[in-house]
Design a protein around this motif. Structure first.
Motif, PDB file in Angstrom:
ATOM      1  N   ASP A 210     -23.983   6.999   6.272  1.00  0.00           N
ATOM      2  CA  ASP A 210     -22.721   6.266   6.319  1.00  0.00           C
ATOM      3  C   ASP A 210     -22.935   4.795   6.666  1.00  0.00           C
ATOM      4  OD1 ASP A 210     -20.914   8.447   5.722  1.00  0.00           O
ATOM      5  OD2 ASP A 210     -21.457   9.255   7.673  1.00  0.00           O
ATOM      6  N   GLU A 211     -23.903   4.517   7.524  1.00  0.00           N
ATOM      7  CA  GLU A 211     -24.229   3.134   7.853  1.00  0.00           C
ATOM      8  C   GLU A 211     -24.744   2.401   6.615  1.00  0.00           C
ATOM      9  OE1 GLU A 211     -25.824   1.836  11.786  1.00  0.00           O
ATOM     10  OE2 GLU A 211     -27.707   1.818  10.655  1.00  0.00           O
ATOM     11  N   ALA A 212     -25.625   3.049   5.873  1.00  0.00           N
ATOM     12  CA  ALA A 212     -26.150   2.443   4.649  1.00  0.00           C
ATOM     13  C   ALA A 212     -25.026   2.157   3.658  1.00  0.00           C
ATOM     14  CB  ALA A 212     -27.197   3.362   4.026  1.00  0.00           C
ATOM     15  N   LEU A 213     -24.095   3.089   3.515  1.00  0.00           N
ATOM     16  CA  LEU A 213     -22.987   2.903   2.576  1.00  0.00           C
ATOM     17  C   LEU A 213     -22.045   1.786   3.018  1.00  0.00           C
ATOM     18  CD1 LEU A 213     -22.163   6.641   1.838  1.00  0.00           C
ATOM     19  CD2 LEU A 213     -23.031   4.970   0.190  1.00  0.00           C
ATOM     20  N   ALA A 214     -21.864   1.634   4.320  1.00  0.00           N
ATOM     21  CA  ALA A 214     -20.959   0.602   4.830  1.00  0.00           C
ATOM     22  C   ALA A 214     -21.540  -0.797   4.668  1.00  0.00           C
ATOM     23  CB  ALA A 214     -20.629   0.871   6.297  1.00  0.00           C
ATOM     24  N   LEU A 215     -22.873  -0.910   4.728  1.00  0.00           N
ATOM     25  CA  LEU A 215     -23.484  -2.230   4.845  1.00  0.00           C
ATOM     26  C   LEU A 215     -24.239  -2.705   3.605  1.00  0.00           C
ATOM     27  CD1 LEU A 215     -24.923  -1.951   8.477  1.00  0.00           C
ATOM     28  CD2 LEU A 215     -22.851  -3.151   7.746  1.00  0.00           C
ATOM     29  N   ALA A 216     -24.841  -1.805   2.862  1.00  0.00           N
ATOM     30  CA  ALA A 216     -25.819  -2.214   1.855  1.00  0.00           C
ATOM     31  C   ALA A 216     -25.205  -2.511   0.498  1.00  0.00           C
ATOM     32  CB  ALA A 216     -26.889  -1.140   1.708  1.00  0.00           C
ATOM     33  N   ASP A 217     -25.832  -3.447  -0.223  1.00  0.00           N
ATOM     34  CA  ASP A 217     -25.545  -3.642  -1.639  1.00  0.00           C
ATOM     35  C   ASP A 217     -26.282  -2.588  -2.463  1.00  0.00           C
ATOM     36  OD1 ASP A 217     -24.027  -6.203  -1.504  1.00  0.00           O
ATOM     37  OD2 ASP A 217     -25.908  -6.939  -0.662  1.00  0.00           O
ATOM     38  N   ARG A 218     -27.501  -2.269  -2.024  1.00  0.00           N
ATOM     39  CA  ARG A 218     -28.282  -1.202  -2.660  1.00  0.00           C
ATOM     40  C   ARG A 218     -28.939  -0.353  -1.583  1.00  0.00           C
ATOM     41  NH1 ARG A 218     -32.661  -3.292  -6.540  1.00  0.00           N
ATOM     42  NH2 ARG A 218     -32.814  -4.992  -5.023  1.00  0.00           N
ATOM     43  N   ILE A 219     -29.057   0.930  -1.881  1.00  0.00           N
ATOM     44  CA  ILE A 219     -29.720   1.867  -0.979  1.00  0.00           C
ATOM     45  C   ILE A 219     -30.971   2.367  -1.678  1.00  0.00           C
ATOM     46  CG2 ILE A 219     -29.542   4.049   0.259  1.00  0.00           C
ATOM     47  CD1 ILE A 219     -26.511   3.594   0.392  1.00  0.00           C
ATOM     48  N   VAL A 220     -32.108   2.162  -1.023  1.00  0.00           N
ATOM     49  CA  VAL A 220     -33.403   2.554  -1.573  1.00  0.00           C
ATOM     50  C   VAL A 220     -33.878   3.809  -0.849  1.00  0.00           C
ATOM     51  CG1 VAL A 220     -35.810   1.872  -1.867  1.00  0.00           C
ATOM     52  CG2 VAL A 220     -33.987   0.178  -2.179  1.00  0.00           C
ATOM     53  N   LEU A 221     -34.040   4.887  -1.606  1.00  0.00           N
ATOM     54  CA  LEU A 221     -34.508   6.138  -1.030  1.00  0.00           C
ATOM     55  C   LEU A 221     -36.021   6.233  -1.156  1.00  0.00           C
ATOM     56  CD1 LEU A 221     -31.911   8.744  -2.375  1.00  0.00           C
ATOM     57  CD2 LEU A 221     -32.040   7.766  -0.096  1.00  0.00           C
ATOM     58  N   LEU A 222     -36.677   6.457  -0.028  1.00  0.00           N
ATOM     59  CA  LEU A 222     -38.118   6.686  -0.015  1.00  0.00           C
ATOM     60  C   LEU A 222     -38.370   8.186   0.111  1.00  0.00           C
ATOM     61  CD1 LEU A 222     -39.493   3.889   2.338  1.00  0.00           C
ATOM     62  CD2 LEU A 222     -39.698   4.001  -0.143  1.00  0.00           C
ATOM     63  N   GLY A 223     -39.318   8.671  -0.656  1.00  0.00           N
ATOM     64  CA  GLY A 223     -39.628  10.086  -0.577  1.00  0.00           C
ATOM     65  C   GLY A 223     -41.037  10.368  -1.051  1.00  0.00           C
ATOM     66  N   THR A 232     -43.003   6.902  -1.985  1.00  0.00           N
ATOM     67  CA  THR A 232     -42.666   5.836  -2.922  1.00  0.00           C
ATOM     68  C   THR A 232     -41.158   5.853  -3.123  1.00  0.00           C
ATOM     69  OG1 THR A 232     -43.290   4.843  -5.046  1.00  0.00           O
ATOM     70  CG2 THR A 232     -42.890   7.235  -5.026  1.00  0.00           C
ATOM     71  N   ILE A 233     -40.634   4.929  -3.907  1.00  0.00           N
ATOM     72  CA  ILE A 233     -39.189   4.883  -4.132  1.00  0.00           C
ATOM     73  C   ILE A 233     -38.807   6.008  -5.086  1.00  0.00           C
ATOM     74  CG2 ILE A 233     -37.304   3.552  -5.125  1.00  0.00           C
ATOM     75  CD1 ILE A 233     -38.729   1.018  -4.144  1.00  0.00           C
ATOM     76  N   SER A 234     -37.925   6.875  -4.627  1.00  0.00           N
ATOM     77  CA  SER A 234     -37.490   7.998  -5.453  1.00  0.00           C
ATOM     78  C   SER A 234     -36.173   7.715  -6.164  1.00  0.00           C
ATOM     79  CB  SER A 234     -37.352   9.272  -4.606  1.00  0.00           C
ATOM     80  OG  SER A 234     -36.390   9.088  -3.580  1.00  0.00           O
ATOM     81  N   ARG A 235     -35.383   6.801  -5.598  1.00  0.00           N
ATOM     82  CA  ARG A 235     -34.075   6.513  -6.203  1.00  0.00           C
ATOM     83  C   ARG A 235     -33.501   5.247  -5.585  1.00  0.00           C
ATOM     84  NH1 ARG A 235     -29.188  11.008  -6.671  1.00  0.00           N
ATOM     85  NH2 ARG A 235     -27.866   9.847  -8.120  1.00  0.00           N
ATOM     86  N   ILE A 236     -32.745   4.502  -6.386  1.00  0.00           N
ATOM     87  CA  ILE A 236     -32.027   3.324  -5.889  1.00  0.00           C
ATOM     88  C   ILE A 236     -30.573   3.456  -6.316  1.00  0.00           C
ATOM     89  CG2 ILE A 236     -31.800   0.817  -5.960  1.00  0.00           C
ATOM     90  CD1 ILE A 236     -34.759   0.609  -6.547  1.00  0.00           C
ATOM     91  N   LEU A 237     -29.667   3.363  -5.356  1.00  0.00           N
ATOM     92  CA  LEU A 237     -28.238   3.453  -5.641  1.00  0.00           C
ATOM     93  C   LEU A 237     -27.562   2.126  -5.320  1.00  0.00           C
ATOM     94  CD1 LEU A 237     -29.007   6.571  -5.069  1.00  0.00           C
ATOM     95  CD2 LEU A 237     -26.548   6.848  -4.688  1.00  0.00           C
ATOM     96  N   GLU A 238     -26.742   1.650  -6.226  1.00  0.00           N
ATOM     97  CA  GLU A 238     -25.929   0.467  -5.975  1.00  0.00           C
ATOM     98  C   GLU A 238     -24.622   0.896  -5.338  1.00  0.00           C
ATOM     99  OE1 GLU A 238     -25.439  -2.349  -9.052  1.00  0.00           O
ATOM    100  OE2 GLU A 238     -27.551  -2.302  -9.664  1.00  0.00           O
TER     101      GLU A 238
END
Length: 271
Positions: A210-223, A232-238
């Protein structure tokens, strides 16, 4: 929360960050026990963007943050800020950690002073500290010692200290992780105000979807993959929409479900 503070005057333009095939391995003895933490991380971060790094504990989020700051060196690949390779602790970056790490014998104002560039004129330094105290809403606490303030206030001091030299890149490593839920929400709103006043490029490590969704322009998932070591980066969400965002919006709810699914957490679970 809406800040009425005027923007401080000693600022640096937000700077782009580029990660090119970044990997980090920690040596072992014997060599076969070498531990690969990061592998082939590719990411371009635009000036003024807020990017959140999200992933399970131990996946290398904080390690990646240290790479960007220059506090640690990659074993493969390269990192640049504004096109210049990061080769050592980089003065264009500032870091704020989960623990405020304030000096207990110095006042709030004098802790913030520690972040000023070396050689800053005393009068100019006082002005800058005053502006930052206003920005983080701690003018009334300038002469207090760390033991006299709350955890949320201490974290505001830490942020102000990180901003003192006007960094082009602000790195935040779980800065609100030790705070209670209500104070955490307040600090998230304050960070939005701070970014509006001093729009540095921000890289935020967090475990909080929820913090990432409130603040970020993009969320980078590491997995990690079961068949290959190293995250490595598994997904990037705008994340659409301007800040401050409506935390109860259906758009964020859909993204939250996607993120939890990507992290392997049932979406009906809480934080």
């Amino acid at each position: 929360m809406t800040s009425n503070a005027t923007a401080p005057t000693q600022t640096t333009s937000a700077l782009p960050v580029s990660l090119n095939g970044v990997g980090r391995a920690f040596p072992g003895a014997p060599r076969e026990l070498e531990r690969l933490v990061l592998r082939d991380v590719e990411l371009k971060i635009a000036p003024g963007e807020i990017v959140a790094l999200l992933g399970p504990s131990g996946c290398g989020k904080s390690t990646l943050l240290r790479q960007i700051s220059g506090l640690d060196r990659p074993t493969s690949g390269s990192l640049t800020i504004d096109g210049t390779r990061i080769a050592a602790a980089d003065q264009r970056c500032a870091v704020a950690f989960q623990e405020p790490r304030l000096l207990p014998w110095r006042t709030v104002a004098r802790n913030i002073e520690l972040g000023l560039p070396r050689g800053t004129d005393r009068a100019a330094g006082r002005v800058r500290v005053g502006e930052l105290l206003e920005l983080v809403q701690l003018t009334h606490a300038a002469d207090l010692k760390p033991r006299q303030i709350s955890g949320g206030m201490a974290q505001r001091v830490s942020l102000a200290r990180a901003l003192a030299r006007g960094p082009g890149v602000l790195l935040l490593d779980e800065p609100f992780g030790a705070l209670d839920a209500l104070t955490r929400l307040t600090m998230q709103d304050l960070l939005v105000d701070i970014h509006r006043a001093e729009p540095a490029t921000i890289v935020l490590v967090t475990h909080d979807v929820d913090e990432a969704l409130a603040l970020a322009d993009r969320i980078v998932l590491l997995g990690t993959r079961f068949d290959r070591p190293g995250a490595t980066i598994s997904r990037i969400l705008e994340v659409p929409g301007t800040r401050p965002r409506d935390r109860a919006s259906t758009v964020l709810a859909r993204l939250r479900a996607q993120l939890l699914d990507a992290l392997g957490v049932p979406s009906h679970h809480g934080r």
